[in-house]
Enzyme design. Structure first.
Site, PDB file in Angstrom:
ATOM      1  N   SER A 136      16.756  95.639  41.513  1.00 37.28           N
ATOM      2  CA  SER A 136      16.443  96.101  42.866  1.00 37.28           C
ATOM      3  C   SER A 136      17.665  95.882  43.736  1.00 37.28           C
ATOM      4  O   SER A 136      18.497  95.008  43.441  1.00 37.28           O
ATOM      5  CB  SER A 136      15.264  95.308  43.428  1.00 37.28           C
ATOM      6  N   TYR A 149      10.496  86.887  45.878  1.00 41.39           N
ATOM      7  CA  TYR A 149      10.674  88.138  45.123  1.00 41.39           C
ATOM      8  C   TYR A 149      12.155  88.412  44.915  1.00 41.39           C
ATOM      9  O   TYR A 149      12.584  88.736  43.798  1.00 41.39           O
ATOM     10  CB  TYR A 149      10.029  89.303  45.861  1.00 41.39           C
TER      11      TYR A 149
END
Length: 279
Positions: A136, A149
């Protein structure tokens, strides 16, 4: 590389979003695809499209071993592993339940690592193979309320960088795909995390509300967010390219944010965060 030379492709997390779009595109490109998910009944459309489907829970050693052994029994090795399974558990560092954080790490980091360990002996024996990890932009930048996260994606960055140089002598390539905002339903899961839900009793209530508004607005903005098909086409490039890149950043907005963080340093980044999370 062509569909006949890659060998069978194992894709995790195919019930929806990026995994679903990727498995579908790989099948259409002529590849042998094993599309997997914790609940195999969610894979009916992919099976109809021509994918092999099977249950695979990346938090279960037994499930991972069974999946890899099943593919190797048919094809001798997994040709390409696409480590896509993952989700976001959001909340502030102080208030997030660490048991839920541990569960997220089991999926996002340890499942990816263990599945990689399981496919590598076959790849090394064949002196060929590809591993595509789905990271990501959140592995290179960090927003408040998403710290844990982001930590999982930073871990994927480190594992991928180490692995790439460890397995290169065996003819195995490793790529990292770093999507920006992708409309997959990810944001709905993140925003409904218990610690991310604005609570009037929380000292972070204003920040949580600002985070929810910023996240929802970002995913709704077509200039910032795109669909999972964009990521799927990037993964296809990583699978088929004769000389795959080590990193693929998906969306111009993600590139801009990563550049701002890298070039601008803490002062510039903190100013961006303060502007975006006004509360």
């Amino acid at each position: 590389m062509t569909a006949t030379t890659t060998g069978p492709i194992l894709v995790t997390g195919c019930s929806s979003g990026i995994g679903l779009a990727t498995a579908d595109l790989l099948v259409k490109a002529g590849h042998i695809v094993y599309a997997t998910a914790r609940r195999p009944e969610t894979l009916a459309a992919l099976e109809t499209a021509g994918a092999h489907t099977m249950a695979l829970d990346v938090t279960s050693e037994e499930s991972m071993e069974a999946a890899v052994k099943g593919i190797e029994a048919e094809h001798e090795r997994v040709g390409v592993l696409v480590n896509n399974a993952g989700y976001g558990e959001y909340g502030t560092v102080e208030e997030t339940d660490l048991d839920k954080v541990r569960t997220m790490f089991e999926t996002n980091v340890f499942g990816l690592a263990r599945l990689t360990q399981l496919v590598l002996p076959g790849m090394r024996a064949a002196r060929a193979g590809r591993i595509v990890n789905i990271g990501s932009m959140g592995g290179r930048i960090t927003f408040p309320v998403g710290g844990y996260y982001h930590a999982t994606k930073y871990a994927v960055e480190a594992i991928t960088d180490a692995l790439r140089n460890e397995v290169r002598p065996f003819g195995i390539s490793v790529s990292l795909v770093e999507p920006g905002l992708i409309r997959t339903g990810f944001e709905e899961v993140a925003l409904t995390s218990a610690a991310a839900t604005p609570d009037g009793d929380s000292p972070y209530a204003a920040l949580l509300a600002a985070s929810a508004a910023s996240t929802s607005g970002g995913y709704a903005n077509p200039a910032l967010a795109t669909g999972p098909e964009r990521v799927a086409s990037t993964i296809l490039k990583a699978v088929e390219s004769r000389h795959p890149r080590s990193r693929y950043v998906v969306t111009p907005a993600a590139r801009a944010l990563i550049t701002a963080r890298t070039v601008g340093g803490d002062r510039v980044w903190d100013a961006i965060v303060r502007q975006q999370f006004k509360h």
